[in-house]
Scaffold this active site. Structure first.
Site, PDB file in Angstrom:
ATOM      1  N   ARG A 157      -2.616  -2.089  -3.390  1.00 12.85           N
ATOM      2  CA  ARG A 157      -3.800  -1.270  -3.208  1.00 12.85           C
ATOM      3  C   ARG A 157      -3.690  -0.098  -4.187  1.00 12.85           C
ATOM      4  NH1 ARG A 157      -4.833   3.570   0.881  1.00 12.85           N
ATOM      5  NH2 ARG A 157      -7.067   3.785   0.551  1.00 12.85           N
ATOM      6  N   LYS A 186       3.343   0.758   3.029  1.00 14.52           N
ATOM      7  CA  LYS A 186       2.920  -0.229   4.023  1.00 14.52           C
ATOM      8  C   LYS A 186       2.977  -1.590   3.353  1.00 14.52           C
ATOM      9  CE  LYS A 186      -0.676   2.202   6.342  1.00 14.52           C
ATOM     10  NZ  LYS A 186      -2.091   2.192   6.648  1.00 14.52           N
ATOM     11  N   HIS A 207     -12.850   3.175   0.345  1.00  8.92           N
ATOM     12  CA  HIS A 207     -12.912   2.134   1.375  1.00  8.92           C
ATOM     13  C   HIS A 207     -13.656   0.903   0.875  1.00  8.92           C
ATOM     14  CE1 HIS A 207     -12.732   5.551   4.562  1.00  8.92           C
ATOM     15  NE2 HIS A 207     -11.524   5.055   4.400  1.00  8.92           N
ATOM     16  N   ASN A 260       0.873  -1.168   0.000  1.00  9.95           N
ATOM     17  CA  ASN A 260       0.000   0.000   0.000  1.00  9.95           C
ATOM     18  C   ASN A 260       0.913   1.220   0.000  1.00  9.95           C
ATOM     19  OD1 ASN A 260      -1.726   2.082   0.559  1.00  9.95           O
ATOM     20  ND2 ASN A 260      -2.737   1.089   2.300  1.00  9.95           N
ATOM     21  N   ARG A 307     -11.111  16.063   7.833  1.00 10.36           N
ATOM     22  CA  ARG A 307     -11.930  16.411   6.665  1.00 10.36           C
ATOM     23  C   ARG A 307     -13.323  16.820   7.111  1.00 10.36           C
ATOM     24  NH1 ARG A 307     -10.645  10.983   4.091  1.00 10.36           N
ATOM     25  NH2 ARG A 307      -8.469  11.206   3.475  1.00 10.36           N
ATOM     26  N   GLU A 335      -8.161  -5.002   5.194  1.00 12.72           N
ATOM     27  CA  GLU A 335      -8.051  -4.711   3.760  1.00 12.72           C
ATOM     28  C   GLU A 335      -6.935  -5.510   3.112  1.00 12.72           C
ATOM     29  OE1 GLU A 335      -8.995  -0.276   2.994  1.00 12.72           O
ATOM     30  OE2 GLU A 335      -8.587  -0.358   5.143  1.00 12.72           O
ATOM     31  N   GLY A 374     -12.987   5.534  10.735  1.00 12.61           N
ATOM     32  CA  GLY A 374     -11.605   5.656  11.169  1.00 12.61           C
ATOM     33  C   GLY A 374     -11.224   7.113  11.053  1.00 12.61           C
TER      34      GLY A 374
END
Lengths: 399, 400
Positions: free
Chosen positions: A92, A14, A181, A7, A242, A386, A211
């Site tokens: 991803r 990651k 997501h 990712n 956000r 995920e 999250g």
């Protein structure tokens, strides 16, 4: 089969190495940070608990991924004898536009299409592409698979994904709701359906991924029919930084008053709003819960606003689906913030949710049912994974 | 008592003269194109033919003078003397956080309405022009102001706050205010009366669907949330307004099309919504005709989007109130669109809505129950009457 899941962000990578032979087994995972900045750092953890940390200059993603592979075959901290044990790599990829309705084996054509979607996710797709290209240059013969955040939502009907702006912007620029997501929503609704021994094809589910980024999805008969994030991840719920849903007029008003360009305004709504903006202290739900306990007024408002917005979406999607069978909570907040789940669910009895307040208090980070036994609507906590979805999809495609 | 109700826009003046003994409308009308070439007065007295006159109306004072003259006219008029006008009620769009009720207009009130100009730069100045003109023409008559935003001042903090940096709320009072307050209040009160229920014990969702459209959640007689926000562009998809939209998408369009704040405002207020999607018209009647009689795909899409948005708001407000007792349709589309009402209520059976197709079909602009007799949730059509709310509030203030 050993699968490496990557990712890649603009300055981070990651990774997880999973053995997919029987049940998925996590061999190692870690994070490379500050790529291209300075003082790069890698932190690595393998399945028997050894932790390795190192700092080094990491000028680009190729060098970062090389570092990851080196540590994976390291005699002391590694878990592989040879890099060739990696049979496939799953990436991803954030934005798959309208093109990618499911995970796909990466070839030149796919790469071009992913590049074409960069316009829609200028921060994310280029980083994902860097990861894919780096991997290709290092182990060119290993199949690579792209798993998109947007794919699961490509089943939305047009009246749910289009915005009320002139249609030409959809034709010209593909301005529409895509949602994000997707991998997480797909995973938790499937797992939750199994958990209650029901066929997902018979269910109307609202999936709450709460999250630091947060989105809600309406899943009817196994398909996403609406979701709260839009063309970008700033829409919908109130998040860490956000702002989520807000009147356009209000933002244009702020731009005018503060003399903001659209770039500055975009920065504000992504980085300085949400829980942080309202509370003035932190984007982190745990900090706000602590502050609220100590009587911090603005922290309390931020929590109320967060829960309130989730409640509204659950109601909206219940109506959009013509009913509701199950609410699923996941993500850092959804899995762990018992007070938030309580706030969201306490007024839902009118649609048939008999929420178990006591049971809810005991559940953090594990799969559990938090409704009373006779509740018409199920309420499930389901930790997301995920990486596992990416590894599964990759295995499926490579086979 | 006779009360004159005025609704002044930037280039128009709507008026109604009511006799409050029986709440009868004595005369009503509109002056259009004020300040532009070829203004036009349309004047109507119940039971008589419409009267039209084309003439230049330079400003609001001249316009209001024309209205007063017309009301006194031997032929078209309904008054013998201006002294019969007991009070004047003005519609004022934005009352900010200051006004939670209708008030008598004093100099202090005028100052405060002026302070709200920033929040409604198109509307409040026009409303003020009407107030100034009226003060000049009838200096001794009591004038009252009824605010579009007042009814929504009961919203709790978590509903009216936006999740922006808090300082921006403190500095500019940026928050949700909501509009159409007089309408939401009128139809919800009327519905409670019609049903013989206690207004203060009902959970009502009022759908004001017109060219501008908003929904309000009214719990125990108080507005607890509404879909319009700081400005009327938020919420439902409307004739030409976008309603809810991803900010990221707006910034994307601003970037691609090189739009500044003004350009973006123009886009989301004037070119979006039903017009933007269909590419045909902002008028629902045109859209329905194109979709249902001509098979126009984008017109059908505009309808689907419109219905689905209303449905989602009803669901959201049901959730925050913990249920619904009454759903009300009002406004041009809500009162006259049986198909729209039917489409919105479809799929709500599980919530206890049993829709009565027979009563709904063909029902236009009439107070009626369009749910089955034992429907758990009542669905009503209630024609709105903002002028009557203004007149009633004005009367109440004058009578002390």
């Amino acid at each position: 089969m050993k699968i490496l899941v990557l990712n890649c962000g603009s300055s981070s990578i990651k990774y997880q190495l999973l053995d997919m032979k029987n049940e998925a087994f996590l061999l190692a995972k870690g994070l490379v940070e500050r790529i291209g900045i300075s003082d790069g750092e890698i932190s690595h953890k393998n399945h028997n608990g050894t932790i390795y940390k190192a700092t080094d200059d990491i000028p680009n993603h190729t060098i970062g991924i090389n570092l990851v592979l080196e540590i994976l075959v390291d005699t002391e901290h590694g878990v592989l004898n040879d890099v060739n044990e990696i049979k496939a790599v799953g990436h991803r990829v954030v934005h798959g536009g309208e093109e990618f309705t499911k995970s796909i084996l990466i070839n030149d054509e796919v790469m071009n299409q992913i590049k074409e979607c960069s316009d829609l996710a200028p921060l994310h797709n280029p980083a994902n592409i860097m990861g894919i290209e780096a991997m290709k240059s290092i182990i060119p013969n290993v199949p690579q698979v792209a798993v998109f955040d947007t794919s699961f939502h490509t089943t939305m009907p047009n009246y749910a994904y289009l915005y009320g702006v002139p249609y030409q912007y959809y034709n010209k620029y593909k301005v529409r709701r895509y949602g994000f997501h997707g991998t997480s929503h797909k995973y938790v609704v499937n797992e939750a359906s199994k958990f209650i021994n029901r066929d997902i094809k018979d269910l109307k589910i609202v999936s709450c991924h709460l999250g630091n980024g947060a989105s809600i999805t309406a899943v009817k008969n196994g398909k996403s029919i609406d979701t709260s994030m839009g063309m970008t991840p700033v829409e919908g719920l109130l998040m860490g930084t956000r702002c989520g849903d807000i009147g356009l007029g209000a933002v244009l008003y702020i731009m005018e008053k503060e003399g903001f360009s659209y770039k500055e305004a975009n920065n504000m709504v992504n980085k300085r709003c949400g829980l942080l903006g309202v509370s003035g202290i932190s984007p982190d739900m745990r900090d706000l819960q602590n502050a609220a306990k100590e009587g911090h007024e603005r922290a309390k408002i931020a929590l109320d606003m967060f829960a309130y917005r989730v409640e509204k979406y659950i109601g909206a999607y219940t109506f959009a689906m013509g009913g509701l069978d199950m609410i699923v909570f996941t993500g850092g907040i959804g899995e762990n913030a018992t007070i938030i789940r309580h706030k969201i669910c306490e007024h839902m009895s009118f649609i048939g949710l008999d929420f178990d307040k006591e049971k809810n208090k005991q559940i953090q980070g594990k799969a559990a049912e938090i409704n009373k036994p006779n509740s018409k609507i199920k309420c499930i906590v389901m930790p997301t994974n995920e990486e596992l979805v990416i590894a599964r999809d990759t295995k499926e495609i490579v086979k | 008592m006779k009360i004159l109700v005025l609704n002044c826009g930037s280039s128009s003046i709507k008026y109604q003269l009511l006799d409050m003994t029986n709440e009868d409308v004595l005369a009503s009308g509109i002056i259009e194109r004020v300040g532009l070439a070829e203004g036009e007065l349309t004047h109507k007295v119940p039971g008589k033919d419409k009267y039209k006159q084309v003439l230049e109306v330079e400003n609001h004072t001249i316009g209001i003078n024309l209205i007063l003259k017309t009301l006194l006219d031997n032929e078209k008029g309904v008054l013998n003397s201006l002294e019969e006008i007991g009070a004047v009620g003005h519609r004022v769009v934005h009352g900010g956080e200051t006004f939670s009720n209708s008030v008598e207009i004093t100099n202090e009130v005028i100052d405060k309405v002026e302070e709200c100009i920033d929040l409604a730069p198109l509307h409040n100045p026009a409303n003020l022009k009407g107030i100034y003109a009226m003060k000049k023409l009838l200096p001794n008559v009591t004038q009252c102001g009824t605010f579009d935003t007042a009814f929504h001042q009961t919203m709790p903090e978590h509903a009216y706050m936006y999740s922006i940096p808090y300082e921006l709320y403190e500095k500019y009072k940026i928050r949700r205010y909501g509009f159409h307050g007089a309408s939401h209040k009128y139809v919800s009160e009327t519905a409670a009366e019609f049903l013989g229920e206690n207004y203060n014990k009902l959970k009502i969702i009022t759908c004001h669907l017109g060219n501008g459209a908003s929904i309000a959640a009214v719990k125990n007689g108080k507005s607890v949330d509404t879909s319009m926000g700081l400005t009327p562009v938020e919420g439902l998809m409307m004739g030409t307004r976008a309603g809810d939209l991803d900010l990221g998408a707006m910034f994307f369009i601003m970037n691609k099309e090189n739009l500044d704040v003004k350009g973006a405002n123009e886009l989301v207020n004037k070119k979006s919504g039903v017009l933007g999607i269909s590419g045909i018209s902002s008028d629902m009647r045109d859209i329905e005709d194109a979709a249902w009689n001509k098979g126009n795909h984008r017109a059908q899409l505009a309808l689907d989007m419109y219905f689905s948005k209303v449905k989602k708001y009803i669901g959201a407000y049901a959730a925050i109130m913990g249920g619904i007792d009454v759903i009300i349709f009002t406004g041009g589309i809500g009162e006259n669109g049986p198909e729209t009402r039917k489409a919105i209520c479809e799929g709500l059976e599980y919530m206890g809505v049993e829709f009565n197709n027979k009563v709904n079909d063909g029902l236009r602009a009439k107070l009626a129950d369009i749910s089955m007799p034992d429907s758990k949730v009542k669905v009503l059509v209630v024609p709105t009457n903002e002028e009557l709310v203004i007149a009633r509030d004005t009367l109440k203030i004058v009578n002390g």
